[in-house]
Design a protein around this motif. Structure first.
Motif, short mmCIF file in Angstrom:
data_model
loop_
_atom_site.label_atom_id
_atom_site.label_comp_id
_atom_site.label_asym_id
_atom_site.label_seq_id
_atom_site.Cartn_x
_atom_site.Cartn_y
_atom_site.Cartn_z
N ASP A 202 -4.11 24.65 -1.93
CA ASP A 202 -3.88 26.05 -1.57
C ASP A 202 -4.24 26.23 -0.11
OD1 ASP A 202 -4.19 28.86 -1.15
OD2 ASP A 202 -4.41 29.14 -3.31
N LEU A 203 -3.32 26.76 0.68
CA LEU A 203 -3.53 26.86 2.12
C LEU A 203 -4.47 28.00 2.51
CD1 LEU A 203 0.13 26.29 3.36
CD2 LEU A 203 -1.69 24.60 3.19
N GLU A 204 -4.82 28.88 1.57
CA GLU A 204 -5.55 30.09 1.93
C GLU A 204 -6.99 30.14 1.42
OE1 GLU A 204 -4.36 32.19 3.98
OE2 GLU A 204 -2.25 31.58 4.03
N GLU A 205 -7.24 29.72 0.19
CA GLU A 205 -8.51 30.01 -0.46
C GLU A 205 -9.35 28.75 -0.69
OE1 GLU A 205 -8.12 32.23 -4.00
OE2 GLU A 205 -6.96 33.86 -3.08
N TYR A 206 -10.67 28.88 -0.38
CA TYR A 206 -11.63 27.86 -0.73
C TYR A 206 -11.99 28.02 -2.21
CZ TYR A 206 -12.57 26.86 4.21
OH TYR A 206 -12.46 26.49 5.52
N SER A 207 -12.15 26.92 -2.89
CA SER A 207 -12.63 26.98 -4.27
C SER A 207 -13.20 25.63 -4.66
CB SER A 207 -11.51 27.37 -5.25
OG SER A 207 -10.52 26.37 -5.29
N THR A 208 -14.22 25.64 -5.49
CA THR A 208 -14.80 24.42 -6.01
C THR A 208 -15.19 24.63 -7.46
OG1 THR A 208 -15.67 23.68 -3.88
CG2 THR A 208 -16.70 22.76 -5.84
N SER A 769 -18.24 21.52 -23.38
CA SER A 769 -18.02 21.40 -21.94
C SER A 769 -18.38 22.70 -21.24
CB SER A 769 -16.56 21.04 -21.65
OG SER A 769 -15.68 22.03 -22.13
N VAL A 770 -18.72 22.58 -19.96
CA VAL A 770 -19.05 23.73 -19.14
C VAL A 770 -18.42 23.55 -17.76
CG1 VAL A 770 -21.23 22.69 -18.39
CG2 VAL A 770 -20.92 25.17 -18.22
N ARG A 771 -17.95 24.66 -17.20
CA ARG A 771 -17.34 24.62 -15.87
C ARG A 771 -17.84 25.81 -15.07
NH1 ARG A 771 -11.93 25.33 -17.01
NH2 ARG A 771 -11.98 27.55 -16.52
N ILE A 772 -18.24 25.57 -13.83
CA ILE A 772 -18.66 26.64 -12.96
C ILE A 772 -17.78 26.64 -11.71
CG2 ILE A 772 -20.46 25.17 -11.92
CD1 ILE A 772 -22.03 27.74 -11.37
N THR A 773 -17.32 27.82 -11.34
CA THR A 773 -16.49 27.97 -10.16
C THR A 773 -17.32 28.57 -9.03
OG1 THR A 773 -14.55 28.34 -11.55
CG2 THR A 773 -14.39 29.01 -9.24
N LEU A 774 -17.36 27.89 -7.92
CA LEU A 774 -18.18 28.33 -6.79
C LEU A 774 -17.32 29.04 -5.74
CD1 LEU A 774 -20.27 25.06 -6.37
CD2 LEU A 774 -20.85 27.09 -7.70
#
Length: 774
Positions: A202-208, A769-774
């Motif tokens: 994605d050219l616009e948004e940071y995500s992890t 399972s667990v997922r966290i979005t930073l």
């Protein structure tokens, strides 16, 4: 002693009724790397919305609708409504609910598609609409059958040396095109295409996103786990970005073995894997998009997912004398450029696929079946070791029209690929050299293979709309292919017993062919978005060389086999509010089928006979309410041998008219109930799915020694997930009823009571399972 003087070493895989594949104790021709050709059976089956539809929890039931599905496997983005054919699309949400995503889950939820599941150690052959002729066995060093092409984005995977358990993460969608796709995809798309589309930067948004899971498998003493990361990193806002995917996992084994010469061991079929992908995107100007990607996977599997209950009296007990591990590594890279002119889009793609595999297997019981030479040694045992390296590079150049509103749409392209295979196989018989007084090394057999394949093609498709109701598509592909094959072998122990110094005996040959494939379809847009269509298409598998000694003049090469495919379909569109129902009826004529035979003790591939596949497929979705949806599918397929091979051939698996093709179930169905519920602080999603596969046979008929009827089975899976802020928790259950189903086997007729085994489904597995979005 020459190879021709040792017939027993050259036909121990010829029980398979398709072109022989290298077994783990023998180097022979493998079907796909040689050319298989003109199999005119490509029908873009019917676009199925069942698995590609998304739900909105904020709509009233009167507002619920099916979102538009975009099909990219046609090599240009195309609405499903404009696609005359059959395609099942799995969307991102459904894919995220499959932990981990497996070919069994994809096939089980796609009417007309099934896999012959061989576990994680060996590749699982893919079967779409019944087009499979080879017998059902362990598939050692085999591939996916050579009739279904697999792509990751625009990277074609080599169809016969494939990683057994290719895990693709961070997916946008998966498309399964049913029916031959020869005009766009060439060889190895005899019956269909499976294409994985990954998420692009994605050219616009940071995500992890950070994720982790733990799992528990029934009948196992171990616990599985995985950890991973997905990170999107814009480099220059709106201009460039990178996307990084990392994952490491361990899967618990559940097979025990009390018969190992090294001592009993439990959970021998454990797995360890590492995956990584780096994707880059750069848009220096709005009209130009540059993409690059690198994929990496390294996976170790400790042993077969197979047991020998009749011998061990344990449904999860193996009986081999040696562990049978496999260590595989896959590296894939691609670079592409797309430039959008005012009316035309130009695309250039270059990719490379590298695959290496090292593995070991127990060969004891097979060799004991050849009499006193081996059995006279009381402590006899044998193992086979193999090492193969495969590379495939390909280039695809194409131009496509851009104006979707124009009455005429078109696509033209050129394709070139090269495949290189190098491999060797050795059979070791510890102690036998000393027993016979030849104290050098216990090397009973050595074989090696080198092969170079090329394919060049030009192709195109053109669609014209007649008013608002009719559209017609014509397509074609001209191809040229070339196969250079060399095989070498020697029998050191035999030679030394006869007083000779061991020496390689090599045979080589070349085969070339060319041909043209057609496709034609017509589609009528009726009221409320419903559509009727008719498709004719052609597909093929390439032919190849048999690499025989120079004194053998017949059957030095074999030609492509081909199919002609006819299909009628209906897609309901908005005919029923909140529901879709899609149906197709098809017939495929498969001619000049590639079969295994023997010429002067040498296994060869010949072209002989014809088969026919007739079937019907249904698929649909119902939005039951604001929050609940039901997706379903069903298929009936009758794939039989129509014309058997002439009696003049010394066939490994002689057939009779009316024989059912191996590995092809007549009946298959699936159903899934999904939901989304929004509460004050969190959102819950659920999916309960059932997939059922009918009985299959392992060979053409009961006159063949390894013929068995494997009962059908039904698997129940469940998923519950909860989103709370940046956190997402999920519980997944696969094979919830803990069904022990047999999906393949190695027969006692060749390997004896201790060497036989049944390949079985993975028992019930629960994962948190667990997922966290930073």
């Amino acid at each position: 002693m020459k190879a021709a003087d040792q017939p027993h070493r050259f036909d121990h895989t010829t029980h398979a009724s398709a072109p022989p594949t290298p077994s783990e104790g023998h180097l022979s021709r493998r079907l796909p790397m040689s050319r298989l050709a003109l199999c005119i059976a490509c029908s873009l089956p019917w676009a199925s919305a069942a698995l590609g539809e998304s739900k909105s929890t904020n709509m009233t039931s009167s507002e619920l609708s099916i979102e538009e599905i975009i099909v990219t496997s046609t090599k240009r983005s195309q609405s499903r409504d404009d696609f005359a054919g059959s395609v099942t699309v799995f969307d991102q949400q459904w894919l995220a609910q499959q932990q981990p995503l497996t070919l069994q889950a994809l096939a089980g939820n796609t009417p007309g598609f099934n896999i012959i599941d061989t576990g994680s150690r060996n590749p699982s052959p893919l079967v779409i609409r019944g087009l499979r002729f080879a017998g059902v066995d362990a598939n050692d060093l085999g591939g996916d059958g050579g009739s279904v092409a697999r792509y990751i984005d625009d990277i074609p995977l080599e169809s016969y040396y494939l990683p057994p358990d290719l895990q693709v993460l961070d997916l946008k969608q998966v498309e399964v095109l049913k029916g031959p796709q020869g005009t766009l995809y060439g060889s190895s798309s005899l019956s269909g295409v499976v294409r994985y589309e990954t998420n692009k930067p994605d050219l616009e948004e940071y995500s992890t996103q950070l994720n982790a899971s733990v799992s528990d498998t029934a009948h196992s003493d171990d616990t599985g786990h995985s950890v991973g990361l997905v990170s999107n990193l814009p480099i220059a806002a709106g201009k460039a970005a990178a996307r990084l995917v990392l994952n490491q996992d361990e899967v618990a084994g559940f097979i025990d073995n009390d018969y190992l010469l090294s001592g009993p061991e439990n959970d021998i079929n454990d797995e360890r894997g590492k995956q990584a992908r780096l994707s880059l995107r750069w848009k220096p100007v709005d009209a130009l998009t540059l993409d690059g990607s690198y994929h990496y996977q390294d996976r170790f599997v400790g042993d077969r997912q197979a047991s020998n209950e009749p011998f061990t009296d344990d449904p999860y007990g193996a009986s081999s004398r040696y562990l049978q591990p496999a260590d595989t590594k896959v590296e894939m890279a691609s670079i592409s450029a797309r430039y959008e002119f005012e009316h035309v889009a130009a695309t250039a793609i270059h990719s490379r696929y590298d695959y290496t595999t090292q593995r070991q297997a127990d060969q004891t019981d097979f060799l004991l079946g050849y009499g006193e030479f081996y059995s006279s040694y009381d402590n006899f045992s044998a193992l086979t070791q193999s090492d193969f390296d495969v590379t495939k590079s390909s280039t695809d150049l194409r131009l496509a029209s851009r104006d979707d509103s124009a009455p005429w749409q078109w696509l033209v392209g050129a394709f070139y690929s090269e495949d290189d295979i190098e491999g060797d196989i050795v059979d070791l018989t510890p102690g036998l050299d000393k027993f016979w007084g030849v104290e050098d090394e216990p090397l009973d057999y050595y074989g090696e293979q080198t092969e170079h394949l090329t394919e060049t093609a030009i192709y195109g498709e053109s669609t014209y709309r007649f008013g608002s109701r009719w559209q017609v598509t014509l397509g074609g592909r001209y191809y040229e292919q070339d196969d250079d094959l060399q095989t070498c072998s020697m029998f050191p122990l035999y030679d030394r017993l006869d007083g000779y110094e061991p020496a390689l005996v090599c045979d080589a040959d070349n085969e070339s062919d060319d041909g043209f494939l057609w496709k034609a379809s017509a589609q009528y847009h009726a009221q409320f978005g419903s559509r009727f269509y008719a498709v004719y298409s052609e597909g093929f598998r390439r032919g190849g060389s048999n690499a025989l000694p120079v004194y053998i003049e017949q059957n030095r090469t074999y030609q492509p086999d081909y199919a002609e495919h006819y299909e009628l379909g209906f897609l309901s569109g908005d005919l029923w509010q909140n529901a879709t129902v899609n149906a197709s009826l098809y017939t495929i004529d498969w001619q000049d089928i590639q079969q295994s035979a023997t010429v002067e003790y040498y296994p060869v591939t010949i072209n002989a006979g014809a088969a026919r596949s007739i079937g019907v497929e249904l698929e649909g979705r119902f939005n039951l309410s604001d929050h609940w949806g039901l997706q379903w599918g069903a298929a009936y397929n009758d794939a039989t041998l129509r014309i058997p091979a002439d009696d003049a051939f010394d066939l490994a698996t002689p057939g009779q008219s009316g024989d059912r093709l191996p590995g092809s179930p007549r009946k298959q169905w699936n159903i899934g109930l999904d939901s989304e519920h929004q509460f004050d602080a969190f959102q819950v999603d659920t999916l309960i799915s059932v997939m059922s596969l009918g009985e299959i046979t392992t060979a053409l008929n009961s006159n063949i020694a390894n013929y068995e009827r494997l009962p059908g089975f039904t698997l129940l899976n469940a998923h519950v997930g909860a989103q709370w802020g940046n956190w997402y928790w999920a519980v997944d259950a696969t094979n919830l009823t803990d069904e022990r189903a047999i999906t393949g086997s190695r027969h006692e007729s060749e390997y004896g009571p201790q060497g036989r085994f049944d390949i079985i489904t993975r028992p019930r597995t629960l994962a948190l399972s667990v997922r966290i979005t930073l």
